[in-house]
Motif scaffolding. Structure first.
Motif, PDB file in Angstrom:
ATOM      1  N   GLN A   1     -20.225  14.303   2.464  1.00  0.00           N
ATOM      2  CA  GLN A   1     -21.427  14.954   1.981  1.00  0.00           C
ATOM      3  C   GLN A   1     -21.796  16.083   2.934  1.00  0.00           C
ATOM      4  N   VAL A   2     -22.303  17.169   2.380  1.00  0.00           N
ATOM      5  CA  VAL A   2     -22.660  18.321   3.188  1.00  0.00           C
ATOM      6  C   VAL A   2     -24.116  18.685   2.932  1.00  0.00           C
ATOM      7  N   HIS A   3     -24.805  19.077   3.987  1.00  0.00           N
ATOM      8  CA  HIS A   3     -26.199  19.518   3.915  1.00  0.00           C
ATOM      9  C   HIS A   3     -26.242  21.019   4.168  1.00  0.00           C
ATOM     10  N   LEU A   4     -27.018  21.749   3.361  1.00  0.00           N
ATOM     11  CA  LEU A   4     -27.037  23.213   3.466  1.00  0.00           C
ATOM     12  C   LEU A   4     -28.461  23.718   3.705  1.00  0.00           C
ATOM     13  N   VAL A   5     -28.577  24.707   4.569  1.00  0.00           N
ATOM     14  CA  VAL A   5     -29.863  25.339   4.854  1.00  0.00           C
ATOM     15  C   VAL A   5     -29.679  26.849   4.855  1.00  0.00           C
ATOM     16  N   GLU A   6     -30.415  27.530   3.968  1.00  0.00           N
ATOM     17  CA  GLU A   6     -30.337  28.987   3.906  1.00  0.00           C
ATOM     18  C   GLU A   6     -31.360  29.624   4.850  1.00  0.00           C
ATOM     19  N   SER A   7     -31.063  30.810   5.282  1.00  0.00           N
ATOM     20  CA  SER A   7     -31.996  31.608   6.075  1.00  0.00           C
ATOM     21  C   SER A   7     -31.639  33.073   5.906  1.00  0.00           C
ATOM     22  N   GLY A   8     -32.527  33.935   6.381  1.00  0.00           N
ATOM     23  CA  GLY A   8     -32.244  35.358   6.363  1.00  0.00           C
ATOM     24  C   GLY A   8     -32.979  36.139   5.295  1.00  0.00           C
ATOM     25  N   ALA A  23     -26.241  27.614   6.637  1.00  0.00           N
ATOM     26  CA  ALA A  23     -25.776  26.706   7.676  1.00  0.00           C
ATOM     27  C   ALA A  23     -25.494  25.346   7.057  1.00  0.00           C
ATOM     28  N   THR A  24     -24.329  24.799   7.370  1.00  0.00           N
ATOM     29  CA  THR A  24     -23.965  23.503   6.803  1.00  0.00           C
ATOM     30  C   THR A  24     -23.833  22.463   7.899  1.00  0.00           C
ATOM     31  N   SER A  25     -24.030  21.229   7.526  1.00  0.00           N
ATOM     32  CA  SER A  25     -23.860  20.122   8.449  1.00  0.00           C
ATOM     33  C   SER A  25     -23.362  18.930   7.660  1.00  0.00           C
ATOM     34  N   GLY A  26     -22.889  17.948   8.395  1.00  0.00           N
ATOM     35  CA  GLY A  26     -22.308  16.789   7.732  1.00  0.00           C
ATOM     36  C   GLY A  26     -20.807  16.938   7.711  1.00  0.00           C
ATOM     37  N   SER A  27     -20.218  16.954   6.548  1.00  0.00           N
ATOM     38  CA  SER A  27     -18.770  17.065   6.425  1.00  0.00           C
ATOM     39  C   SER A  27     -18.289  18.439   6.866  1.00  0.00           C
ATOM     40  N   THR A  28     -17.013  18.500   7.223  1.00  0.00           N
ATOM     41  CA  THR A  28     -16.415  19.789   7.537  1.00  0.00           C
ATOM     42  C   THR A  28     -16.536  20.724   6.348  1.00  0.00           C
ATOM     43  N   LEU A  29     -16.763  22.008   6.644  1.00  0.00           N
ATOM     44  CA  LEU A  29     -16.930  22.977   5.566  1.00  0.00           C
ATOM     45  C   LEU A  29     -15.594  23.348   4.936  1.00  0.00           C
TER      46      LEU A  29
END
Length: 124
Positions: A1-8, A23-29
């Motif tokens: 599972q991957v978590h995503l956070v947008e910015s900018g 920006a992603t976290s959790g599993s490898t992208l």
């Protein structure tokens, strides 16, 4: 599972530029295709750009071709959307999304994981 956070996102004049980050976290992208979508008030969510998990396939909606560039840095677990020559009609909330082992899809229902969005407002 991957978590995503947008910015900018932000407020910029027409003709200006912004660089959105995901920006992603959790599993490898490495194994996830990334899509960028946007949704303006009262409109449906629409595909803007996508990049396959391998990075060798990219696609753009006609309305952003030659203005936007999608990229990814798997080592940093980041994806980006460089937006140039922005127009008033680009005003929307922008979302990044991930699809495990995906190629490059423009349909929102192909993506399993979504960020919370970042607002982009273009002033004329």
């Amino acid at each position: 599972q991957v978590h995503l956070v947008e910015s900018g996102g932000g407020l910029v004049q027409a003709g200006g530029s912004l660089r959105l980050s995901c920006a992603t976290s959790g599993s490898t992208l490495d194994y996830y295709a990334i899509g960028w979508f946007r949704q303006a008030p009262g409109k449906e969510r629409e595909g803007v750009s996508c990049i396959s998990y391998s990075g060798d396939i990219t696609d753009y909606a006609d309305f952003v071709k030659d203005r936007f560039t999608i990229s990814r840095d798997n080592a940093k677990k980041m994806a980006y959307l460089q937006m140039n020559n922005l127009k008033g009609e680009d005003t929307a909330t922008y979302y990044c999304a991930a699809d495990l082992f995906g190629d490059c899809h423009s349909a929102p229902n192909e993506y399993n994981f979504w960020g919370q969005g970042t607002q982009v407002t273009i002033s004329s």
